[in-house]
Design a protein around this motif. Structure first.
Motif, PDB file in Angstrom:
ATOM      1  N   ASP A 278       0.672  -1.385  -0.016  1.00 44.21           N
ATOM      2  CA  ASP A 278      -0.142   0.040  -0.234  1.00 44.21           C
ATOM      3  C   ASP A 278       0.816   1.378   0.150  1.00 44.21           C
ATOM      4  O   ASP A 278       0.358   2.226   0.373  1.00 44.21           O
TER       5      ASP A 278
ATOM      6  N   GLU B 267      -6.355   8.234  -0.421  1.00 47.25           N
ATOM      7  CA  GLU B 267      -7.391   7.849  -0.934  1.00 47.25           C
ATOM      8  C   GLU B 267      -8.375   8.958  -1.419  1.00 47.25           C
ATOM      9  O   GLU B 267      -9.085   8.623  -2.261  1.00 47.25           O
ATOM     10  N   ASN B 268      -8.007   9.989  -1.181  1.00 47.95           N
ATOM     11  CA  ASN B 268      -8.890  11.149  -1.332  1.00 47.95           C
ATOM     12  C   ASN B 268      -8.273  12.133  -2.681  1.00 47.95           C
ATOM     13  O   ASN B 268      -8.897  13.192  -2.984  1.00 47.95           O
TER      14      ASN B 268
ATOM     15  N   ILE C 175      -0.274   4.322  -1.812  1.00 46.30           N
ATOM     16  CA  ILE C 175      -1.740   4.310  -2.172  1.00 46.30           C
ATOM     17  C   ILE C 175      -2.440   4.732  -0.689  1.00 46.30           C
ATOM     18  O   ILE C 175      -3.438   5.567  -0.768  1.00 46.30           O
ATOM     19  N   LEU C 176      -1.958   4.047   0.388  1.00 48.77           N
ATOM     20  CA  LEU C 176      -2.593   4.520   1.663  1.00 48.77           C
ATOM     21  C   LEU C 176      -2.330   5.898   1.906  1.00 48.77           C
ATOM     22  O   LEU C 176      -1.158   6.362   1.701  1.00 48.77           O
TER      23      LEU C 176
END
Ligand code: AMP
Ligand code: GLY
Length: 418
Positions: A409, A416-417, A412-413
């Protein structure tokens, strides 16, 4: 130009690679170094700070670069001894490196210069710490000294606070020292790096690291399991606010307190609902943020650091790629509690355009094998975050060793927005 870098990890491997790509092809040396580093830099015969500085003088080193912090505060201090020996040093004097070495000093400094940070009180005993905490959790407890990244406990509840206080005051695990009781802050974290030259500075590409061993930020703290870097990591207004409220007053504060500083200064920040606040200062580049940032830096890093170490800030020597860079760390079996060495590493020649920096590896005949907790950093970039994430993880998929740990992740983590 002859450059010596102090350190032996992935950060130093990345710095040396960047220096090796500088236009006038400097001659590179590293202490203590590693097998992988010695493929691009030559080893140094020294067994400590004083002999290192003597070696540099005898071997006409033009620039000493502190990759890691430990020698900056050891003995008389690396930069102090370099100055006496007439060797330009990229890395601050011992008295200035207290910003990293003493959390209490850093807090006092920030108070004196109105730099936003969490409220904190220093305590000298178990009883005093309990009294200051007053049963109010969550709270953050910090051992006041270098504790190899283990000196901070984010305590959501009393049992965690008591366990940390026991480690510090009863077991004295980190040696003698005080504990800072600090306000618990919330918000996304960001690492800002400034190249400081006396009263001037240049801000490098912002980055974010992933400290926990597990995906979703679960599990124990580590030295860092990955990082993302981009100018677009945070909005430009936020970066301007960080510069105005934090970077500029810090540099001015060092100057007004007579603390000489030429080198990278790392601001570990939290973007709280009340604005950016300083969590910590480090007197060096971040690891693994350096591995993510360096591929975005073009131009003459060697010339830039040398000019800086001699007191001249020359931002025109560098350019920063506007894209994204993602760094995935591969760790060995058992990390972070322990680490397993001797596992053969396969696939290093299959990573395509990705860069691989070595942290804990060693040569075994023609092969490489694991030799430490964090083993490798695989770094790839792209014009957009998603392209960089995909490239970095795809390249990482090519590398294998028994017991390998990695996070899927990274990049990516926390986006998210985005
Ligand atoms: P440090 O060792 O100082 O980098 O701290 C390790 C981690 O602890 C930081 O990256 C933060 O995630 C967390 N931390 C440190 N100080 C605070 C604070 N005042 N409030 C919340 N979290 C913190
Ligand atoms: N990335 C965290 C550190 O270098 O301290």
């Amino acid at each position: 130009m002859r450059i010596l870098v102090v350190g032996k990890g992935g950060r130093e491997h990345a710095l040396l690679r960047a220096f090796s790509e500088s236009p006038d092809a400097p001659e590179l040396f590293c202490f203590p170094g590693s097998d992988a580093i010695f493929e691009i830099a030559r080893p140094v015969e020294a067994d400590g700070l004083e002999s290192l500085v003597a070696w540099m003088k005898a071997n006409a080193i033009d620039l000493c670069v502190a990759g890691e912090e430990s020698y900056l505060v050891k003995g008389e201090g690396l930069a102090n001894l370099c100055e006496e020996a007439g060797i330009p040093c990229w890395g601050p004097h011992k008295q200035s490196a207290q910003l990293e070495a003493s959390k209490e000093f850093a807090k006092g400094f920030m108070e004196r210069h109105s730099i936003p940070t969490g409220r904190a009180v220093a305590t000298a005993s178990l009883e005093e710490a309990r009294e200051v905490i007053g049963g109010q959790y969550p709270v953050v407890l910090k051992f006041d000294g270098l504790a190899a990244g283990k000196g901070v406990a984010v305590c959501l509840e009393e049992s965690q606070g008591e366990a940390f206080l026991d480690e510090v005051f009863v077991q004295q695990r980190f040696g003698e020292g005080r504990v800072l009781v600090e306000e618990f802050l919330t918000g996304p974290e960001v690492s800002i790096f400034a190249a400081v030259v006396d009263d001037g500075y240049l801000i490098f590409t912002p980055a974010r690291d992933y400290k926990r061993i597990g995906e979703g930020d679960a599990g124990d703290n580590t030295g860092g399991m990955g990082a993302v870097a981009s100018r677009r990591l945070i909005p430009s207004e936020t970066l301007e606010r960080i510069e105005r409220e934090i970077v500029a007053p810090t540099v001015a504060g060092l100057r007004s307190e007579g603390l000489p500083y030429r080198g990278f200064l790392y601001f570990g920040l939290m973007l709280t609902p009340d604005g950016p606040k300083v969590i910590e200062y480090n007197c060096r580049f971040g690891d693994p943020e350096c591995q993510a940032v360096m591929p975005l830096v073009t131009g003459d890093l060697a010339g830039f650091c040398r000019a800086g170490a001699e007191g001249e800030l020359r931002p025109e020597l560098l350019d920063f790629d506007e894209g994204w860079s993602v760094c995935v760390v591969l760790a060995s079996a058992g990390y972070p509690a322990s680490s397993r060495s001797g596992d053969r590493i396969a696939g290093l020649d299959q990573v395509g355009d990705a860069r691989v920096y070595h942290a804990g590896t060693r040569r075994s005949g023609e092969d490489w094998e694991t030799a430490g907790g964090r083993v490798l950093a695989v770094v790839a970039g792209g014009p957009e975050r998603k392209a960089a994430v995909d490239a970095a993880h795809a390249a990482t998929d090519r590398v294998r060793f028994d017991g390998m740990q990695r996070r899927r992740d990274i990049g990516i983590l926390h986006f998210e927005n985005a």
